[in-house]
Structure formats: structure tokens, C-alpha cells
Design an enzyme around this catalytic site. Structure first.
Site, mmCIF file in Angstrom:
data_model
loop_
_atom_site.group_PDB
_atom_site.id
_atom_site.type_symbol
_atom_site.label_atom_id
_atom_site.label_comp_id
_atom_site.label_asym_id
_atom_site.label_seq_id
_atom_site.Cartn_x
_atom_site.Cartn_y
_atom_site.Cartn_z
ATOM 1 N N HIS A 73 0.788 -1.239 0.000
ATOM 2 C CA HIS A 73 0.000 0.000 0.000
ATOM 3 C C HIS A 73 0.815 1.280 0.000
ATOM 4 O O HIS A 73 0.238 2.368 -0.060
ATOM 5 C CB HIS A 73 -0.928 0.031 1.218
ATOM 6 C CG HIS A 73 -2.127 -0.847 1.090
ATOM 7 N ND1 HIS A 73 -3.307 -0.407 0.543
ATOM 8 C CD2 HIS A 73 -2.329 -2.139 1.424
ATOM 9 C CE1 HIS A 73 -4.193 -1.393 0.558
ATOM 10 N NE2 HIS A 73 -3.616 -2.462 1.084
ATOM 11 N N LYS B 31 -8.830 14.149 3.676
ATOM 12 C CA LYS B 31 -7.962 12.966 3.753
ATOM 13 C C LYS B 31 -7.105 13.152 4.994
ATOM 14 O O LYS B 31 -7.096 14.230 5.593
ATOM 15 C CB LYS B 31 -7.070 12.856 2.502
ATOM 16 C CG LYS B 31 -6.326 14.152 2.179
ATOM 17 C CD LYS B 31 -5.627 14.115 0.819
ATOM 18 C CE LYS B 31 -6.580 14.133 -0.338
ATOM 19 N NZ LYS B 31 -6.245 13.058 -1.302
ATOM 20 N N ARG B 32 -6.366 12.095 5.405
ATOM 21 C CA ARG B 32 -5.479 12.256 6.545
ATOM 22 C C ARG B 32 -4.507 13.417 6.273
ATOM 23 O O ARG B 32 -4.096 13.651 5.134
ATOM 24 C CB ARG B 32 -4.721 10.949 6.810
ATOM 25 C CG ARG B 32 -5.593 9.867 7.460
ATOM 26 C CD ARG B 32 -6.074 10.256 8.850
ATOM 27 N NE ARG B 32 -4.984 10.262 9.812
ATOM 28 C CZ ARG B 32 -4.765 9.294 10.700
ATOM 29 N NH1 ARG B 32 -5.552 8.235 10.773
ATOM 30 N NH2 ARG B 32 -3.753 9.375 11.533
ATOM 31 N N LYS C 125 0.670 14.524 1.239
ATOM 32 C CA LYS C 125 -0.620 14.869 0.624
ATOM 33 C C LYS C 125 -0.724 16.375 0.325
ATOM 34 O O LYS C 125 -1.648 16.829 -0.332
ATOM 35 C CB LYS C 125 -1.780 14.401 1.514
ATOM 36 C CG LYS C 125 -1.848 12.868 1.616
ATOM 37 C CD LYS C 125 -2.941 12.416 2.577
ATOM 38 C CE LYS C 125 -2.918 10.915 2.827
ATOM 39 N NZ LYS C 125 -3.504 10.144 1.712
ATOM 40 N N THR D 104 -8.416 6.639 -2.898
ATOM 41 C CA THR D 104 -9.769 6.161 -3.228
ATOM 42 C C THR D 104 -10.791 7.284 -3.063
ATOM 43 O O THR D 104 -11.835 7.271 -3.700
ATOM 44 C CB THR D 104 -10.163 4.968 -2.338
ATOM 45 O OG1 THR D 104 -9.792 5.235 -0.981
ATOM 46 C CG2 THR D 104 -9.476 3.695 -2.800
ATOM 47 N N LYS E 295 -14.308 8.579 -5.272
ATOM 48 C CA LYS E 295 -15.613 8.917 -4.682
ATOM 49 C C LYS E 295 -16.085 10.280 -5.186
ATOM 50 O O LYS E 295 -17.258 10.454 -5.539
ATOM 51 C CB LYS E 295 -15.532 8.890 -3.153
ATOM 52 C CG LYS E 295 -15.287 7.492 -2.601
ATOM 53 C CD LYS E 295 -14.808 7.493 -1.149
ATOM 54 C CE LYS E 295 -14.250 6.112 -0.806
ATOM 55 N NZ LYS E 295 -13.640 6.063 0.537
#
Length: 842
Positions: free
Chosen positions: A378, A569-570, A575, A677, A681
Site C-alpha cells: 500500500h 484525507k489524513r 498529501k 480512493t 468517490k
């Protein structure tokens, strides 16, 4: 502007929500009242909202049990190959509405509760999220369970029943504060304890090598108590099982060795054993090498493997006698999928069972293990890879350490034969990393012990083969595969966005819910004015509803005609929430400079949890809230720019914010986000994407057409080139005036007037050691955001682009992902057949 839905409209029969037949509704009301009566008869005579929720949950659960029992009987009779999805995380969210969707009960329950004078949405809001995961990896496991059941696979999710899931996030004067998630406080109507399947798990002790084999002795025993949760497929009458283990101390815990007056202490010490399933480790993409975490990893694996072998040996339904004794057939009947390296101990544990207990030869046992196990990687971030200290193993799992050493000896022997004299390759490929502290590389163990290794998006699977696991790819190229992630369209469209699901169903029918590729048919309607209008109307209704939610819960008023620009998101440096912040500051400065220009109004929402020990991530949250304090209170800006930090982002909040979003921010440095993911969405729910060519964004652009996404920034080769020549943040800072201005404002205390030095750590990181090259993509990002603002001014062109995106979503159903795992890794065939409902004659 569209008006919010009236109660009457909300309750109108929406086909995708199932039909509310008269008998069905009458039955539901009868059962609801029966459950309510038995809840109340116990101790009270006034019903609370929570009583009504439990009555409804138990009424819906009644519709599951017959199908659940029948499905399990069906598996025993057919004896199919079974797949075991092993994961330390299952991020399930709420269960009630998802169960109603999959059983086609939603309209009937809505009508029944309405006739009883209740509001179903209010009852649904009482349910706690099952937050047994951190983010992507745990939510992926939940989507996979839904797809495996919907595709008729004999599948089992195995994990830990954490007493406390991911913490609840509170924001107090701009800072994240954690509080424990006591999700089981009021009980969980969806789980069933199965004490009859309790299993012992051993820790510590020592190893004895004798004439009749190897014994692991003097161990401490913890009992694993299973709790089963039903997993219904989509309208196919199949109900699979998620089995989560809870730790229990044995009755004689600490009482065996008689110590004078120690009885009370011994009973109190039972907590030590039971702490194993107390709490989820709240780290996303970060490895923390704590003994308790290793105990959790071995606990789930040891309990699960006993269960797998018991089920393999027994064959008659409900029977305890063992019929199959030959374990060489295990890989024909059992597939084990390892969700990251967290359950990697399955490999040495299965070896221990086969060699020590079942007395197979090493070679026979190893062949079985490799053909049974498969590993999903992952992440490629080095700080996320699990490397356990050897001395921790020596103490906690001494036999497993011996087995790992033997696996490594044979593995390196094979490498030496293939590459004689290449000592450096041997060092790189060893399962044991030498150094100050010897460590076991769990990813290497997984690759060597599995027949298939997969990444989770095409670009990620290529990176794995070309960089992190290149040596292993050269030795065993056949092992490496790609399985691009997906999401379940049941939860992430039908359930969270019924308006959109219905508009789509009116044009192309309902079959797309099982076969998402059918969304391609929407391309026929891309120029259809009525369809364009309907899509835009649903988005506007969702925005109004979310705006009302924000006003009710956070007392913030937002402009529902502004563009909803969302990054949820986290919180993590890779990110790049900081890149988003720099855009916000730049936009703010531009509006201040030319207040009379016709700016496209935006509401920028950022949400996500920071790991409690991740200082930089917590500072990023404080920066976002501080920027919001300045921007939102500046009268010159007005409602043309608002910045909202969405508190306590979780599955249930995602279900509300994603359908209301216009713009999806997917802006990680190329080569760092394995797949993502959330990106899928947003795409499925009618948002447009601004993003880098990273993770699944690459394939989203391919499916929808690159011209229908806002793609910007460095690609993987550019990042690699920059790593070679060196990234110099200062050169960008000195060359780009708007970037310099923004950074000077952060470091000069413009956003923290009380404490000018508050963000010095962030500034220092960005200027001097930013691994994720925020400044390198700043210019391209700002330019790309200008294109976004321009397009938003043309609602028809915007909505046409949205339709292209929705039409390109088919590939990103987890049904497609799971069909590929089944055929290409597990050797199973998915099926869309229904089985008989419990009330049908068989």
C-alpha cells in the site's frame, strides 16, 4: 437557486431505494413495535430516540439472519474455495442504511417509520461509526467486503474488534485535540459474540528441540473471542461474515503460580492481556515499532489461522468432526490475502502449524504457504515500511524468529545460486537488515512467502517493480501484478447520493449499480439539456443540504452558490495540504489587491485527522484554522472566499461532504500516493478533480479523458530528475513574488498576530528540508486553479465535464477490483447469481 427538498419529496418513492409494498411496511411496523416493546419491557416505559434506533436496527437485522444462515449452509454444501481477507483495519462507518440499501428495504423502512411518526434520518444519526481504521487501507477493506459479498464469493474479513477506534477529533482554538472513541458504549446491534469459537493465542516462552520435533513451551496464553458481523451482498441474498477478535484473559491468568496474597492483583492484571484489543494505533502511513502493536498483529493472525484450518478440516455444516486431514489441498480451498504487511506473521505462523504441529516436511509446508498467501503493498514511503527489531521477536515470538531465519537462509541460498558472488544484492534482499539493531523487513518476508504481490494503481505497481522491490522483481517477475483500487457504488453513490443515483437510473436503468461500466452510456446524454439540468440540480440540492448541516453543527454560514473546493484525507506532508494553503493565501492576496474584480467565489474546505504524535501534521491543522480566522473575518473579502476546517472527518462526514463537492483536491507529489480512493468517490459524485499525475489519478484521466481533469505539476520522471540534481526551495521563493509574499506572511505572523514565530517550524521545513517539493509545483497549481475558476463561470460547460467524469467511473468500482483479485490471484470465479431467499423453498 434550488430549494431544499420538502419532507414529502424526500420520501417520494425513489426506485433505487427499493419498493415500499403494503405488506412489507405492515410487517416492518409490527416487528419494530415488537423490538421496541422488548427493549422497554426490561426497565423503562418511556422510549428515547436511541430506543427507536435500536428497534429499527434490530428490525432490519432480522432480515439478515435468515439469509446469513442460509449463505453459510450454502457454502458448506458447495464447499467452494474460500478467501480470507486479513486486515488490522476495517473502516466500516455506519451499518444501518447500507444494510437497507443492499436488502432493498430503504423505502419500506422510510414509510414504516414515517407512519409511526418518526424521521428515519434522525434515527440513522444515532448510530456510531465503526471507526476501526485510519483511512484508505481500512476503508478499502470495507469496500472489498461489500464487493466480495455482491459477487457471491465465499469470503471472510478477519481483524480485531478494537474497543476504541480512531480517536474523535475536536478543534480547540485552532488545534487538534483527541478524545477516545468509545463506540461500543451503548452496544452494537450488528455483532454477535461467538464464544464457542474462542481460540488460545500464545506469547513469550521458549523453544525446545527434541527427538519428536520442536515444541514452543512455557508460553503466556491469551484467548481470542470472535464477534461476527454480517456483510450483505447487493440484492443477491448472500450474507458473508466479518469476524473480529477480542482479547480475553484465561480464567487461571496469573493464578497458576501461587503467590501469597496476590489474588486481587492477579485478577486486576487480566487487563494486561485484554489490552491487546483495546485500541487502534492511529498512524496512517507511518510505522511505530511498539510491542503492543506486534502483539496485535500476531494475535489476529494466530486466531484466524486456527479458524481457517478448523474450517478446512471440518466439512459438514455445524459439524465438529474433522473430515479432511490432508493439508496439501489447502491452497485449492483457501486463499489468504494480506492487506499490507500488518498480517505478515501469517506466513511464519502457517509454517509453524504445518511443520511443528502437522509434521509436514519443510519443503511441502513452504509450497503450501506460498500457494495460499498473497500480499498487497500500500505504500512506498520508507517511514511506513514495517521493520521489527529482532530482539523484540526473540522475546515475544521465539519460534517464529527461528522460522524466519530458516526462510531467509533458504531464500538467500536461492539468490546466491542466481547471482553468484553478488554480496550487495544478498544484503539488499535479506529478510534481516543488519545494522546497529538487527531488524526484520516484513515486506521482504511477504514477497518471499507469497505467490502474488500487487500494488494498488498502475503507476504504483510500476514503481514497486522499478525501485523499492526491483531486486525481487528480477528474481520472480511472475509474482508482481497490479490491482487498481476501487470503491463500492452501493455506499458511495446509491446510499450517499440517492438523488444522483436516481437521475442516472432514469436515463440508463438500475443495472449500473452492479455493473458500473454501464455508466459509459451517459455519454449519449452529454449534450442533453434536460440531463445537464438534472445533474446540476442534484448538485445544488446536495450543496444546500451540506450548507445547512455546517450551519447547524458548526454555526458557520456559507454561500451555497460558491464553488465547494474540498480536500479531505489524513493530514500528511506528502498529501500537501500546505500547497492548498499557499493557494488560499495567494487567492486572498489577489482579492485584497483587486477587490472590485469579478472573482469566482469559493468555499475551501479541508478536513482530516493528524496522527497524535505527528507534530508537523498538527501544525498544518493550526495553520489552516489560522488562515481561516483571518480570511473569514475580512470584510473586504466577504463571501467570495471562505476557509473551513471540517472537524472529525470520518466515513459518515465523507458521505455528506463528497456529494456536495464541486472540486476535488488530489495534489500529492507524483510517486507518493499509492492509489487514493477518495479521488474516485468525488469523481463518481459529480466533482471535478484538480490533481497531479499520481496514484489512480493517472487512470482517472485515462478513463474520462485528460482534458476533463485539471492535471498539473511534475510527473514521476520530473520528480526523479529533481532528486538527482537537488531541490532548491529558495530558488522558487526568490523567483516567484506571490509565493514569497505568502511565505513571508506565514513566517512574519500575519496569520498568528499573537505569536509571530508560531509557524517557524513549518516555514523552516518548506524552505530547507521539504521532501515533497511543495514550491516546485506552486506555479503550475496556481495557473491550474485559474482555469478551474474560469470554467466554473460557465455552468453548462462545467456540468458537461462532470458528465464525462461520471461516465468514466466504471473502472473504479471495487466490483471490478475484486473480480480481478478473484480470477488472477485467488483462483475463484465471481458470480452475479442470486441464491434463494430464506422464505423461498430451496
Amino acid at each position: 437557486m434550488a430549494k431544499p427538498l420538502s419532507d414529502q419529496d424526500k420520501r417520494k418513492q425513489i426506485s433505487v431505494r427499493g419498493l415500499a409494498g403494503v405488506e412489507n411496511v405492515a410487517d416492518l411496523k409490527t416487528n419494530f413495535n415488537r423490538h421496541l416493546h422488548f427493549t422497554l419491557v426490561k426497565d423503562r416505559n418511556v422510549a428515547t430516540k436511541r430506543d427507536y434506533y435500536f428497534a429499527l436496527a434490530n428490525t432490519v437485522r432480522d432480515h439478515l439472519v435468515g439469509r446469513w444462515i442460509r449463505t453459510q449452509q450454502h457454502y458448506y454444501e458447495k464447499d467452494p474455495k474460500r478467501v480470507y481477507y486479513l486486515s488490522l483495519e476495517f473502516y466500516m462507518g455506519r451499518t444501518l442504511q447500507n444494510t437497507m440499501v443492499n436488502l432493498a428495504l430503504e423505502n419500506a423502512c422510510d414509510e414504516a417509520t414515517y407512519q409511526l411518526g418518526l424521521d428515519m434520518e434522525e434515527l440513522q444519526d444515532i448510530e456510531e461509526d465503526a471507526g476501526l481504521g485510519n483511512g484508505g487501507l481500512g476503508r478499502l477493506a470495507a469496500c472489498f467486503l461489500d464487493s466480495m459479498a455482491s459477487l457471491g464469493l465465499a469470503a471472510y474479513g478477519y481483524g480485531i474488534r478494537y474497543e476504541f477506534g480512531i480517536f474523535n477529533q475536536k478543534i480547540q482554538n485552532g488545534w487538534q485535540v483527541e478524545e477516545a472513541d468509545d463506540w461500543l458504549r451503548y452496544g452494537n446491534p450488528w455483532e454477535k459474540a461467538r464464544p464457542e469459537y474462542m481460540r488460545p493465542v500464545h506469547f513469550y516462552g521458549r523453544v525446545e528441540h527434541g527427538p519428536d520435533g520442536v515444541k514452543w513451551v512455557d508460553t503466556q496464553v491469551v484467548l481470542a473471542l470472535p464477534y461476527d458481523t454480517p456483510v450483505p451482498g447487493y440484492r443477491n441474498n448472500i450474507v458473508n461474515t466479518m469476524r473480529l477478535w477480542s482479547a480475553k484473559a484465561p480464567c487461571d491468568f496469573n493464578l497458576k503460580d501461587f503467590n501469597v496474597g496476590g489474588y486481587i492483583q492477579a485478577v486486576l492484571d487480566r487487563n494486561l492481556a485484554e489490552n491487546i484489543s483495546r485500541v487502534l494505533y492511529p498512524n496512517d502511513n507511518f510505522f511505530e515499532g511498539k510491542e503492543l502493536r506486534l502483539k496485535q498483529e500476531y494475535f489476529v493472525v494466530a486466531a484466524t489461522l486456527q479458524d481457517i484450518i478448523r474450517r478446512f478440516k471440518a466439512s459438514k455444516f455445524g459439524s465438529t468432526e474433522f473430515v479432511r486431514m490432508d493439508l496439501s489441498a489447502l491452497p485449492d480451498k483457501v486463499a489468504i490475502q494480506l492487506n499490507d504487511t500488518h498480517p505478515a506473521m501469517a506466513i511464519p505462523e502457517l509454517m509453524r502449524i504445518l511443520v511443528d504441529l502437522e509434521k509436514l516436511t519443510w519443503d511441502k509446508a513452504w509450497d503450501i504457504v506460498v500457494r495460499t498467501c498473497a500480499y498487497t503493498n500500500h505504500t512506498v514511503l520508507p517511514e511506513a515500511l514495517e521493520r521489527w527489531p529482532v530482539d523484540l521477536f526473540q522475546n515475544l515470538l521465539p519460534r517464529h524468529l527461528e522460522i524466519i531465519y530458516e526462510i531467509n537462509r533458504r531464500h538467500l541460498e536461492r539468490v546466491a545460486k542466481l547471482f553468484p558472488g553478488d554480496m550487495d544484492r544478498m544484503r539488499r534482499m535479506s529478510l534481516i537488515e543488519e545494522g546497529d539493531m538487527k531488524k526484520i523487513n516484513m515486506a521482504h518476508l511477504c514477497i518471499v512467502g507469497s505467490h502474488a504481490v500487487n500494488g494498488v494503481a498502475r503507476i504504483h505497481s510500476e514503481i514497486i517493480k522499478n525501485t523499492v522491490f526491483k531486486d525481487f522483481y528480477e528474481v520472480d517477475p511472475h509474482k508482481f501484478q497490479n490491482k487498481t483500487n476501487g470503491i463500492t457504488p452501493r455506499r458511495w453513490l446509491v446510499m450517499c447520493n440517492p438523488g444522483l443515483a436516481e437521475v442516472i437510473a432514469e436515463r440508463i436503468g438500475e443495472d449500473y449499480i452492479r455493473d458500473l461500466d454501464q455508466l459509459k452510456k451517459l455519454l449519449d446524454f452529454v449534450d442533453d439539456d434536460a440531463f445537464i439540468r438534472d445533474i446540476a440540480k442534484v448538485k445544488q440540492e446536495n450543496k444546500l443540504k451540506f450548507a445547512a448541516h455546517l450551519e447547524e453543527h458548526y454555526k458557520v454560514k456559507i454561500n451555497p452558490n460558491s464553488m465547494f473546493d474540498v480536500q479531505v484525507k489524513r493530514i500528511h506532508e506528502y498529501k500537501r495540504q500546505l500547497l492548498n494553503c499557499l493557494h488560499i493565501i495567494t487567492l486572498y492576496n489577489r482579492i485584497k489587491k483587486e477587490p472590485n474584480k469579478a472573482w469566482t467565489p469559493r468555499t475551501i474546505m479541508i478536513g482530516g485527522k493528524a496522527a497524535p504524535g505527528y507534530h508537523t501534521a498538527k501544525m498544518i491543522i493550526k495553520l489552516i484554522t489560522s488562515i481561516g480566522d483571518v480570511v473569514n473575518n475580512d470584510p473586504v473579502v466577504g463571501d467570495r472566499l471562505k476557509v473551513i476546517f471540517l472537524e472529525n472527518y470520518r466515513v459518515t462526514l465523507a458521505e455528506k461532504v463528497i456529494p456536495a463537492s464541486d472540486l476535488s483536491e488530489q495534489i500529492s507529489t507524483a510517486g507518493t500516493e499509492a492509489s487514493g480512493t477518495g479521488n474516485m468517490k468525488f469523481m463518481l459524485n459529480g466533482a471535478l478533480t484538480i490533481g497531479t499525475m499520481d496514484g489512480a489519478n493517472v487512470e482517472m484521466a485515462e478513463e474520462a479523458g485528460e482534458e476533463n481533469l485539471f492535471i498539473f505539476g511534475m510527473r514521476v520522471p520530473d520528480v526523479e530528475a529533481m532528486d538527482k540534481k537537488g531541490y532548491d526551495a529558495h530558488s522558487y521563493y526568490n523567483r516567484i513574488p506571490e509565493l514569497k509574499r505568502a511565505m513571508d506572511q506565514i513566517s512574519g505572523g500575519f496569520f498568528s498576530p499573537g505569536q509571530p514565530g508560531l509557524f517557524q517550524d513549518l516555514v523552516n521545513m518548506l524552505m530547507n528540508h521539504d521532501r515533497f517539493k511543495v514550491f516546485a509545483d506552486y506555479e503550475a497549481y496556481i495557473k491550474c486553479q485559474e482555469k478551474v475558476s474560469a470554467l466554473y463561470k460557465d455552468p453548462t460547460a462545467w456540468t458537461k465535464m462532470v458528465i464525462h467524469n461520471i461516465a468514466g467511473c466504471g473502472k473504479f468500482s471495487s466490483d471490478r477490483t475484486i473480480s480481478q483479485y478473484a480470477r488472477e490471484i485467488w483462483g475463484m470465479e465471481p458470480s452475479l447469481e442470486k441464491i434463494a431467499a430464506p422464505d423461498d423453498p430451496r
